[in-house]
Design a protein around this motif. Structure first.
Motif, PDB file in Angstrom:
ATOM      1  N   ARG A  64       0.828  -1.205   0.000  1.00  0.00           N
ATOM      2  CA  ARG A  64       0.000   0.000   0.000  1.00  0.00           C
ATOM      3  C   ARG A  64       0.866   1.261   0.000  1.00  0.00           C
ATOM      4  NH1 ARG A  64      -0.640   3.377   3.418  1.00  0.00           N
ATOM      5  NH2 ARG A  64      -2.356   4.572   4.136  1.00  0.00           N
ATOM      6  N   LEU A  65       1.868   1.314   0.882  1.00  0.00           N
ATOM      7  CA  LEU A  65       2.734   2.483   0.958  1.00  0.00           C
ATOM      8  C   LEU A  65       3.689   2.542  -0.235  1.00  0.00           C
ATOM      9  CD1 LEU A  65       3.491   5.019   2.520  1.00  0.00           C
ATOM     10  CD2 LEU A  65       5.071   3.639   3.878  1.00  0.00           C
ATOM     11  N   GLN A  66       4.089   1.399  -0.768  1.00  0.00           N
ATOM     12  CA  GLN A  66       4.938   1.391  -1.959  1.00  0.00           C
ATOM     13  C   GLN A  66       4.264   2.122  -3.114  1.00  0.00           C
ATOM     14  OE1 GLN A  66       5.836  -2.726  -2.776  1.00  0.00           O
ATOM     15  NE2 GLN A  66       7.485  -2.798  -1.267  1.00  0.00           N
ATOM     16  N   ARG A  67       2.967   1.875  -3.311  1.00  0.00           N
ATOM     17  CA  ARG A  67       2.231   2.561  -4.376  1.00  0.00           C
ATOM     18  C   ARG A  67       2.250   4.076  -4.168  1.00  0.00           C
ATOM     19  NH1 ARG A  67      -1.053  -1.878  -3.545  1.00  0.00           N
ATOM     20  NH2 ARG A  67      -2.485  -0.712  -2.219  1.00  0.00           N
ATOM     21  N   ILE A  68       2.078   4.508  -2.922  1.00  0.00           N
ATOM     22  CA  ILE A  68       2.080   5.943  -2.623  1.00  0.00           C
ATOM     23  C   ILE A  68       3.456   6.538  -2.890  1.00  0.00           C
ATOM     24  CG2 ILE A  68       1.870   7.644  -0.763  1.00  0.00           C
ATOM     25  CD1 ILE A  68      -0.272   5.734   0.464  1.00  0.00           C
ATOM     26  N   LEU A  69       4.502   5.884  -2.399  1.00  0.00           N
ATOM     27  CA  LEU A  69       5.861   6.396  -2.587  1.00  0.00           C
ATOM     28  C   LEU A  69       6.232   6.482  -4.068  1.00  0.00           C
ATOM     29  CD1 LEU A  69       7.831   4.532   0.244  1.00  0.00           C
ATOM     30  CD2 LEU A  69       6.888   6.841   0.288  1.00  0.00           C
ATOM     31  N   LYS A  70       5.865   5.475  -4.833  1.00  0.00           N
ATOM     32  CA  LYS A  70       6.174   5.478  -6.266  1.00  0.00           C
ATOM     33  C   LYS A  70       5.484   6.636  -6.980  1.00  0.00           C
ATOM     34  CE  LYS A  70       7.127   0.560  -6.681  1.00  0.00           C
ATOM     35  NZ  LYS A  70       6.655  -0.742  -7.176  1.00  0.00           N
ATOM     36  N   ASN A  71       4.295   7.032  -6.518  1.00  0.00           N
ATOM     37  CA  ASN A  71       3.593   8.160  -7.137  1.00  0.00           C
ATOM     38  C   ASN A  71       4.329   9.480  -6.940  1.00  0.00           C
ATOM     39  OD1 ASN A  71       1.450   6.761  -8.244  1.00  0.00           O
ATOM     40  ND2 ASN A  71       0.214   6.923  -6.407  1.00  0.00           N
TER      41      ASN A  71
END
Length: 149
Positions: A64-71
């Motif tokens: 979940r946080l990986q998706r946010i960081l990648k954005n």
């Protein structure tokens, strides 16, 4: 609400004391063991502020946080939007609270990080709560918040 606001100056004073006693510039925290949520939270936050890319932070994050960081693509954007704490130079210390045995059996944890540093020649001291989950035997950061509940 008022008691939280009243406690904030005391917590900031503790941050000053803790960072003043740390002779290594905040690179390590000798009291934090490698397999604890505190260690994972520290390494995650320090990678956001000290590394040139997000690779280490991504490896310590839940999907979940990986998706946010990648954005957000780059560290400075993550500092500004996820932590809401841009710094030019920062020292990060984990709350060493008395939580013996928690990390061994728990599946989730919350760690308070103390940030002390500068931005545009202004001294900024803040606290952030890092929520972690144990996934495949490793602590992974799931979210960062200014809310300590």
């Amino acid at each position: 609400m008022m008691t939280r606001l009243a406690a904030l100056p005391m917590m900031l004073w503790i941050v000053l004391l803790l960072t003043g006693c740390n002779q290594d510039g905040g690179a390590t925290n000798d009291k934090v063991k490698d397999d604890t949520p505190e260690h994972a939270a520290l390494v995650f936050a320090r990678s956001i502020y000290n590394d040139k890319n997000l690779d280490k932070a991504l490896s310590l994050s839940t999907p979940r946080l990986q998706r946010i960081l990648k954005n957000y693509h780059i560290n400075s954007n993550v500092q500004r939007h996820v932590f809401n704490l841009p710094y030019e130079q920062v020292k990060i210390v984990a709350d060493g609270g008395n939580k013996i045995g928690r990390a061994q059996f728990a599946e989730n944890a919350s760690v308070v990080l103390f940030f002390s540093g500068t931005y545009n020649d202004d001294r900024i001291e803040e606290l952030r709560a890092v929520k972690l989950l144990r996934q495949d035997g490793q602590w992974k950061v799931d979210r960062v918040t200014a809310n300590f509940r």
